[in-house]
Design a protein around this motif. Structure first.
Motif, PDB file in Angstrom:
ATOM      1  N   PRO A   1       4.359  10.563   6.129  1.00 16.34           N
ATOM      2  CA  PRO A   1       2.983  10.649   6.576  1.00 16.34           C
ATOM      3  C   PRO A   1       2.683   9.531   7.547  1.00 16.34           C
ATOM      4  CG  PRO A   1       3.079   9.731   4.380  1.00 16.34           C
ATOM      5  CD  PRO A   1       4.466  10.193   4.714  1.00 16.34           C
ATOM      6  N   GLN A   2       1.787   9.775   8.483  1.00 17.25           N
ATOM      7  CA  GLN A   2       1.515   8.802   9.516  1.00 17.25           C
ATOM      8  C   GLN A   2       0.033   8.659   9.737  1.00 17.25           C
ATOM      9  OE1 GLN A   2       3.570  10.533  12.774  1.00 17.25           O
ATOM     10  NE2 GLN A   2       5.608  10.022  12.021  1.00 17.25           N
ATOM     11  N   GLY A   3      -0.414   7.392  10.051  1.00 18.13           N
ATOM     12  CA  GLY A   3      -1.801   7.174  10.391  1.00 18.13           C
ATOM     13  C   GLY A   3      -2.150   7.887  11.690  1.00 18.13           C
TER      14      GLY A   3
ATOM     15  N   LEU B   1       1.090   3.068  11.669  1.00 21.31           N
ATOM     16  CA  LEU B   1       1.589   2.955  10.296  1.00 21.31           C
ATOM     17  C   LEU B   1       0.491   2.289   9.473  1.00 21.31           C
ATOM     18  CD1 LEU B   1       5.216   1.701  11.095  1.00 21.31           C
ATOM     19  CD2 LEU B   1       4.532   4.013  10.422  1.00 21.31           C
ATOM     20  N   THR B   2       0.103   2.912   8.371  1.00 20.63           N
ATOM     21  CA  THR B   2      -1.077   2.479   7.628  1.00 20.63           C
ATOM     22  C   THR B   2      -0.724   1.768   6.319  1.00 20.63           C
ATOM     23  OG1 THR B   2      -1.182   4.661   6.571  1.00 20.63           O
ATOM     24  CG2 THR B   2      -2.466   4.350   8.588  1.00 20.63           C
TER      25      THR B   2
ATOM     26  N   GLN C   1       1.761   2.905   3.328  1.00 22.29           N
ATOM     27  CA  GLN C   1       2.606   3.996   3.799  1.00 22.29           C
ATOM     28  C   GLN C   1       4.083   3.693   3.579  1.00 22.29           C
ATOM     29  OE1 GLN C   1       1.704   5.329   7.737  1.00 22.29           O
ATOM     30  NE2 GLN C   1       3.642   6.399   8.006  1.00 22.29           N
ATOM     31  N   LYS C   2       4.806   4.652   3.038  1.00 24.32           N
ATOM     32  CA  LYS C   2       6.245   4.525   2.842  1.00 24.32           C
ATOM     33  C   LYS C   2       6.943   4.660   4.182  1.00 24.32           C
ATOM     34  CE  LYS C   2      10.150   6.661   0.403  1.00 24.32           C
ATOM     35  NZ  LYS C   2      10.550   7.737  -0.544  1.00 24.32           N
TER      36      LYS C   2
ATOM     37  N   VAL D   1       7.586  -0.365   2.298  1.00 25.93           N
ATOM     38  CA  VAL D   1       6.222   0.153   2.346  1.00 25.93           C
ATOM     39  C   VAL D   1       5.372  -0.818   3.166  1.00 25.93           C
ATOM     40  CG1 VAL D   1       4.174   0.763   0.982  1.00 25.93           C
ATOM     41  CG2 VAL D   1       6.462   1.242   0.082  1.00 25.93           C
TER      42      VAL D   1
END
Length: 233
Positions: A2-4, A43-44, A47-48, A87
């Motif tokens: 998943p991405q910001g 990248l938030t 986030q992995k 992370v």
């Protein structure tokens, strides 16, 4: 992963400027790019980080990628979970207060020591850096403005001649970069920061130690005051 924001939506301008200024090895390139993605919200927090995806995006192997992640870990940008993954680290008001307390103590000390040692040539370079920061803000280039913000402070503190203290300050500055990115994303706050820099510069030109210490301390504390509002939202 998943991405910001999608990787391809990033503004590459900062990376391009870095590459134009100095040759980079793969580890340094990966460090700077991932750091930029974290600072700009690609990248938030929490986030992995999938190493295969990152390595593919950066067109590098996993060895320089791991080296870059280890450096980012040392600066507080990422955390490593044993037997799991890397992370993006979270941000918090408690952490910000801790980092900024250390920054205030060291930056006031470095500025105080710099006053009697700083040369006219160094003051001229500091003023030029500040003018560049103002121009970046006029152009609404907040990424470049942050680069000049860091350079402004570094030029002052380097004049103190305290290499170990400067190293400790720079480590704390790196840890605070995510918070700086948060409040400098507000153009009004960024403009206020330049005004505070002018006050610091004017005090330096007068070689007024007490005024320099006061201006630097207020400048650092002003950052945490803004973050109280930002991180409480």
């Amino acid at each position: 992963m998943p991405q910001g924001r999608r990787f391809k939506e990033r503004d590459p301008s900062v990376t391009v400027r870095i590459l134009q200024n100095a040759p980079l090895n793969k580890q340094e390139w990966a460090y700077l790019q991932i750091r930029h993605w974290i600072l700009t919200g690609v990248l938030t927090p929490g986030q992995k980080l999938d190493q295969d995806t990152l390595a593919g995006e950066l067109s590098i192997s996993r060895i320089p990628l791991r080296q870059a992640l280890s450096r980012l870990f040392a600066e507080g940008f990422v955390v490593h979970r044993p037997n799991q993954s890397w992370v993006v680290s979270t941000v918090s008001l408690d952490d910000a207060r801790d980092v900024y307390a250390g920054r205030e103590a060291l930056e006031v000390l470095l500025a105080e020591r710099a006053v009697p040692l700083i040369t006219p040539g160094q003051i001229e370079a500091i003023e030029e850096t500040l003018d560049q920061q103002q121009k970046a803000l006029d152009d609404r280039d907040l990424d470049l403005a942050r680069e000049h913000d860091r350079a402004f402070h570094n030029r002052i503190y380097e004049a103190a001649g305290l290499s170990r203290t400067l190293q400790a300050q720079q480590q704390l500055r790196a840890m605070s970069d995510r918070y700086i990115a948060m409040y400098m994303s507000d153009i009004n706050r960024a403009i206020s920061g330049v005004k505070e820099h002018r006050e610091i510069l004017d005090a330096l030109k007068c070689h007024d130690v007490d005024r320099v210490k006061l201006a630097v301390g207020q400048h650092v504390r002003g950052g945490i005051d803004v973050l109280v509002d930002v991180l409480s939202e």
